[in-house]
Design a protein around this motif. Structure first.
Motif, PDB file in Angstrom:
ATOM      1  N   GLU A   1      38.517 100.679 -63.010  1.00 37.58           N
ATOM      2  CA  GLU A   1      37.176 101.252 -63.127  1.00 37.58           C
ATOM      3  C   GLU A   1      36.154 100.174 -63.470  1.00 37.58           C
ATOM      4  N   SER A   2      36.610  99.078 -64.076  1.00 36.62           N
ATOM      5  CA  SER A   2      35.699  98.002 -64.484  1.00 36.62           C
ATOM      6  C   SER A   2      35.520  96.944 -63.407  1.00 36.62           C
ATOM      7  N   ALA A   3      36.170  97.112 -62.244  1.00 37.81           N
ATOM      8  CA  ALA A   3      35.981  96.152 -61.153  1.00 37.81           C
ATOM      9  C   ALA A   3      34.513  96.131 -60.749  1.00 37.81           C
ATOM     10  N   ASP A   4      33.999  94.948 -60.495  1.00 33.18           N
ATOM     11  CA  ASP A   4      32.566  94.819 -60.250  1.00 33.18           C
ATOM     12  C   ASP A   4      32.313  93.652 -59.303  1.00 33.18           C
ATOM     13  N   ALA A   5      31.108  93.659 -58.730  1.00 34.27           N
ATOM     14  CA  ALA A   5      30.621  92.537 -57.936  1.00 34.27           C
ATOM     15  C   ALA A   5      29.186  92.289 -58.359  1.00 34.27           C
ATOM     16  N   TRP A   6      28.771  91.029 -58.372  1.00 36.04           N
ATOM     17  CA  TRP A   6      27.431  90.693 -58.833  1.00 36.04           C
ATOM     18  C   TRP A   6      26.982  89.387 -58.170  1.00 36.04           C
ATOM     19  N   PRO A   7      25.682  89.154 -58.108  1.00 40.33           N
ATOM     20  CA  PRO A   7      25.212  87.850 -57.648  1.00 40.33           C
ATOM     21  C   PRO A   7      25.176  86.874 -58.812  1.00 40.33           C
ATOM     22  N   GLU A   8      25.335  85.614 -58.506  1.00 42.27           N
ATOM     23  CA  GLU A   8      25.129  84.579 -59.505  1.00 42.27           C
ATOM     24  C   GLU A   8      24.178  83.543 -58.920  1.00 42.27           C
ATOM     25  N   ILE A   9      23.235  83.087 -59.723  1.00 39.49           N
ATOM     26  CA  ILE A   9      22.278  82.085 -59.273  1.00 39.49           C
ATOM     27  C   ILE A   9      22.434  80.840 -60.127  1.00 39.49           C
ATOM     28  N   PHE A  10      21.992  79.725 -59.554  1.00 38.75           N
ATOM     29  CA  PHE A  10      22.122  78.459 -60.283  1.00 38.75           C
ATOM     30  C   PHE A  10      20.843  78.208 -61.058  1.00 38.75           C
ATOM     31  N   VAL A  11      20.992  78.006 -62.377  1.00 40.91           N
ATOM     32  CA  VAL A  11      19.873  77.698 -63.259  1.00 40.91           C
ATOM     33  C   VAL A  11      20.168  76.368 -63.944  1.00 40.91           C
ATOM     34  N   GLU A  12      19.211  75.477 -63.851  1.00 37.85           N
ATOM     35  CA  GLU A  12      19.403  74.149 -64.438  1.00 37.85           C
ATOM     36  C   GLU A  12      19.712  74.261 -65.926  1.00 37.85           C
ATOM     37  N   ASP A  13      20.669  73.464 -66.387  1.00 39.13           N
ATOM     38  CA  ASP A  13      21.149  73.409 -67.767  1.00 39.13           C
ATOM     39  C   ASP A  13      21.970  74.633 -68.160  1.00 39.13           C
ATOM     40  N   TYR A  14      22.248  75.518 -67.209  1.00 38.20           N
ATOM     41  CA  TYR A  14      23.121  76.673 -67.459  1.00 38.20           C
ATOM     42  C   TYR A  14      24.207  76.798 -66.392  1.00 38.20           C
ATOM     43  N   GLY A  15      23.945  76.219 -65.221  1.00 35.46           N
ATOM     44  CA  GLY A  15      24.889  76.361 -64.110  1.00 35.46           C
ATOM     45  C   GLY A  15      24.788  77.730 -63.471  1.00 35.46           C
ATOM     46  N   TRP A  16      25.908  78.214 -62.991  1.00 36.44           N
ATOM     47  CA  TRP A  16      25.945  79.525 -62.336  1.00 36.44           C
ATOM     48  C   TRP A  16      25.967  80.622 -63.401  1.00 36.44           C
TER      49      TRP A  16
ATOM     50  N   ARG B   1      25.290  82.909 -55.091  1.00 34.83           N
ATOM     51  CA  ARG B   1      26.645  83.156 -54.583  1.00 34.83           C
ATOM     52  C   ARG B   1      27.049  84.590 -54.924  1.00 34.83           C
ATOM     53  N   TYR B   2      27.990  85.078 -54.164  1.00 30.42           N
ATOM     54  CA  TYR B   2      28.566  86.403 -54.393  1.00 30.42           C
ATOM     55  C   TYR B   2      29.781  86.236 -55.296  1.00 30.42           C
ATOM     56  N   ALA B   3      29.847  87.023 -56.352  1.00 34.63           N
ATOM     57  CA  ALA B   3      30.971  86.941 -57.289  1.00 34.63           C
ATOM     58  C   ALA B   3      31.584  88.319 -57.467  1.00 34.63           C
ATOM     59  N   ALA B   4      32.891  88.351 -57.693  1.00 35.73           N
ATOM     60  CA  ALA B   4      33.597  89.620 -57.887  1.00 35.73           C
ATOM     61  C   ALA B   4      34.692  89.431 -58.919  1.00 35.73           C
ATOM     62  N   GLY B   5      34.941  90.484 -59.661  1.00 36.12           N
ATOM     63  CA  GLY B   5      35.963  90.449 -60.707  1.00 36.12           C
ATOM     64  C   GLY B   5      35.873  91.691 -61.560  1.00 36.12           C
ATOM     65  N   TYR B   6      35.819  91.510 -62.870  1.00 38.71           N
ATOM     66  CA  TYR B   6      35.730  92.635 -63.802  1.00 38.71           C
ATOM     67  C   TYR B   6      34.579  92.389 -64.773  1.00 38.71           C
ATOM     68  N   ALA B   7      33.846  93.447 -65.050  1.00 40.08           N
ATOM     69  CA  ALA B   7      32.774  93.404 -66.044  1.00 40.08           C
ATOM     70  C   ALA B   7      33.197  94.260 -67.222  1.00 40.08           C
ATOM     71  N   VAL B   8      33.367  93.627 -68.390  1.00 42.83           N
ATOM     72  CA  VAL B   8      33.856  94.320 -69.587  1.00 42.83           C
ATOM     73  C   VAL B   8      32.702  94.404 -70.582  1.00 42.83           C
ATOM     74  N   SER B   9      32.236  95.605 -70.844  1.00 42.44           N
ATOM     75  CA  SER B   9      31.100  95.796 -71.740  1.00 42.44           C
ATOM     76  C   SER B   9      31.528  95.665 -73.192  1.00 42.44           C
ATOM     77  N   PRO B  10      30.592  95.332 -74.096  1.00 42.20           N
ATOM     78  CA  PRO B  10      30.944  95.218 -75.525  1.00 42.20           C
ATOM     79  C   PRO B  10      31.538  96.500 -76.097  1.00 42.20           C
ATOM     80  N   SER B  11      31.086  97.661 -75.574  1.00 40.34           N
ATOM     81  CA  SER B  11      31.599  98.933 -76.096  1.00 40.34           C
ATOM     82  C   SER B  11      33.059  99.167 -75.747  1.00 40.34           C
ATOM     83  N   SER B  12      33.603  98.396 -74.808  1.00 43.46           N
ATOM     84  CA  SER B  12      35.010  98.564 -74.424  1.00 43.46           C
ATOM     85  C   SER B  12      35.964  97.947 -75.436  1.00 43.46           C
TER      86      SER B  12
END
Length: 645
Positions: A430-445, A403-414
């Motif tokens: 500046e932290s707005a981001d988009a990323w793919p998410e895949i389904f992995v058994e026992d972890y979900g998306w 699936r396509y996901a969008a939101g904010y990615a906040v790095s530990p250094s922030s």
């Protein structure tokens, strides 16, 4: 349902052409044709069309011709305007035309000599304007939108939210606000898990009156199961608070592997746009269905059945790809078969990182092409939305639910440690981001970072053989011929072979190599342009002459025509003799013109505007009269070489 609109489009084009033709030829209204031509020429970049040097030159010629002819038409209609005012207007029009030509030539020369600097300067100015407007209006681009951008990205650095946590994060925290399901023509539609939950009940679970529990069970499944595992050492309870900035977008953003806590928030004082979560990091997820405490078995069974049913139903929704719209992408994946998740991810990362360049200013994407295919096969430049969309579609082509996901990615250094021991991150657009998410058994998306600007060049997710993936990324075993052919056809090459931008207009690139006829055509066009400029300058000079200079030009024209070669214009019978040779002007008119010239040459004061205007009118009448008496060959020389007219 898609429909073929080709016939309707052709009909509308023909109808518009007929209307423009009638306006032009029957009513003599020229502005619609001018605006239509100008609009079509200026809009070609939006359709991904390179007009070429010839079309640009003809467009420029049309612009000059239109304004010159429009000026001449007005001059004929405005007979009541005093002559000196008409003369001033003509000079201004001629100067404007000359200025337009000079701007055109200087612009082409400047862009050709330093293309990268010029376009980077334009992008910088455009970005400054965008950011200024956003800041003044307290606006920001929304990451929670399924539209794949076809334009540049200019974050304004505006604060969107504050994220507080009681434990220093060791992984990037992805705060998801949008999840994309089906894709078509550059648009991700919001994922609709409600339909999946209904199918889970109807096809697998059959819980009947307990079916309303399915959404809630799935939403908390991985957090609750991970929290319920028997461990020798308990996991830390990570708490996270989100407070949205006042005036920022009111959108629900949530971390992965989390549970929302209902209640007031005391750690952050704000406006009430506050949420609290308990969450785990991905490296802390370790679900063992057999390792649960006594009394939790029934809950475990419900959760297990929920996962199995969900995993079965998502295949239909989240492996769907409109292959008819993405034929090149589908062919590329078909030419590179892969079985394991490592192989699939390795191929996707190789394509994205070796064939495209990360930039927030990729320019405009053509509206008649799918933005993902244009990004991969032609433009070769983009940012997170383009990389994420391409990755999701490629995962799906290999049968991996994504699936396509969008939101904010906040790095530990922030995150910055506060005096009270908590860690605070101020999240801007500046932290707005988009990323793919895949389904992995026992972890979900789970989120996967595929954008080259990310800190880690190799994705890290559960059960991944990182060494195997690193070897795949460094290998050259993939068949990327489709990408290479596209690069050759479009003249862009791969990101490593050629990182220069293709900015469209280029005379040298527009001339096919070895094509003598076309080269000659361009040479003739350039020669015509030089000649047009020469003639224009001569006419401007003639329009600005004084009375004496005009008289001298008349004598040159008379002698060129073969009349009165022994006369210099000062003879008493000059007017009478010339009126016999060119009866279109009278003896009185010629005498008046001679008088004005003698007064200007020997008078005590210069001719005023009225006399200058009268002399200009008599000059044009005499020149036209001489022109009418010439044979065709001399008429061409008279008008286009001597430029008397």
């Amino acid at each position: 349902m898609e429909q073929d609109v080709t016939g309707a489009a052709i009909f509308l084009i023909m109808a518009a052409s007929l209307v423009v033709f009638l306006l032009e030829m029957m009513i003599h209204v020229h502005w619609p044709l001018y605006f239509l031509t100008t609009f079509l020429m200026l809009s070609v970049p939006f359709f991904g069309i390179d007009p070429g040097a010839g079309a640009v030159f003809l467009f420029f010629t049309f612009q000059i011709t239109f304004w010159v002819m429009n000026g001449l038409t007005k001059e004929k209609k405005e007979r009541l305007i005093p002559e000196h005012k008409k003369q001033t207007g003509s000079r201004r029009k001629a100067a404007a035309v000359l200025m337009l030509f000079l701007v055109f030539v200087i612009s082409i020369s400047a862009v050709s000599s330093n293309t990268e600097w010029f376009y980077q300067t334009v992008y910088n100015a455009e970005g400054y304007l965008h950011r200024t407007i956003k800041r003044s209006g307290h606006m920001s681009d929304s990451p929670s939108d399924g539209t794949v951008s076809r334009n540049n990205l200019y974050p304004a650095g505006m604060l969107q939210m504050e994220v507080l946590t009681d434990t220093q994060p060791s992984e990037t925290i992805y705060l998801k606000g949008f999840t994309g399901g089906s894709y078509s023509h550059g648009e991700w539609q919001p994922a609709n898990d409600e339909v999946i939950f209904e199918r889970m009940e109807n096809n697998t679970l059959h819980w009947e009156r307990w079916s309303s529990w399915i959404p809630g069970l799935y939403e908390t499944l991985y957090f609750v199961m991970n929290a319920g595992m028997i461990r020798t050492e308990p996991l830390p309870e990570r708490r996270l608070w989100i407070q949205y900035e006042e005036g920022a977008e009111e959108q629900w953003y949530a971390p992965y592997f989390s549970m929302w806590i209902l209640g007031n928030i005391s750690q952050i004082e704000g406006t009430g746009n506050e949420y609290e979560y308990i969450y785990y990091e991905m490296n802390e997820i370790d679900i063992d269905w057999d390792n649960v405490p006594r009394g939790f078995e029934l809950n475990r069974d419900w959760y297990y059945e929920t996962q199995q049913a969900y995993q079965k139903e998502i295949i239909m929704d989240y492996t769907e790809v409109p292959e008819e719209e993405l034929s090149r992408l589908a062919r590329l994946c078909e030419e590179n078969p892969a079985d394991s998740l490592e192989e699939i991810t390795g191929f996707i990362m190789s394509v994205l990182h070796n064939s495209a360049v990360y930039t927030r200013t990729p320019g405009l994407f053509p509206v008649n092409e799918d933005p993902v295919e244009y990004f991969l096969f032609e433009g070769r430049e983009g940012y997170c939305q383009h990389f994420a969309s391409a990755a999701v579609l490629m995962y799906r082509l290999y049968g991996i639910p994504a699936r396509y996901a969008a939101g904010y990615a906040v790095s530990p250094s922030s995150f910055v440690r506060q005096p009270d021991g908590f860690y605070l991150a101020e999240v801007t657009d500046e932290s707005a981001d988009a990323w793919p998410e895949i389904f992995v058994e026992d972890y979900g998306w789970i989120p996967i970072e595929v954008t080259p600007s990310a800190d880690s060049p190799v994705p890290d997710y559960p059960n991944m053989d990182s060494g195997r993936l690193a070897d795949l990324l460094s290998s050259d075993s993939w068949n990327l011929e489709s990408l290479r052919q596209s690069g050759t056809e479009t003249g862009t090459g791969t990101a490593h072979e050629n990182t220069d931008r293709d900015f469209g207009f280029s005379i040298t690139e527009s001339i096919p190599a070895g094509s003598l006829p076309e080269c000659m055509a361009y040479i003739l066009l350039i020669a015509a342009a030089v000649f047009a400029l020469y003639r224009l300058l001569r006419l401007i000079a003639a329009d600005m002459m004084e009375v004496r200079e005009r008289f001298g030009r008349v004598m040159e024209a008379v002698h060129f025509a073969g009349f009165l070669k022994e006369y210099d214009g000062s003879e008493p019978d000059f007017a009478m003799r010339l009126s016999r040779e060119v009866p279109e002007v009278t003896n009185k008119q010629i005498k008046r013109f001679c008088f004005l010239a003698q007064a200007a040459a020997f008078g005590d004061k210069p001719a005023g505007p009225l006399k200058e205007s009268e002399a200009a009118r008599l000059y044009r009448e005499l020149i036209r009269a001489v022109y009418q008496r010439l044979p065709l060959r001399k008429k061409l020389i008279f008008k286009y070489i001597k430029t008397y007219l």
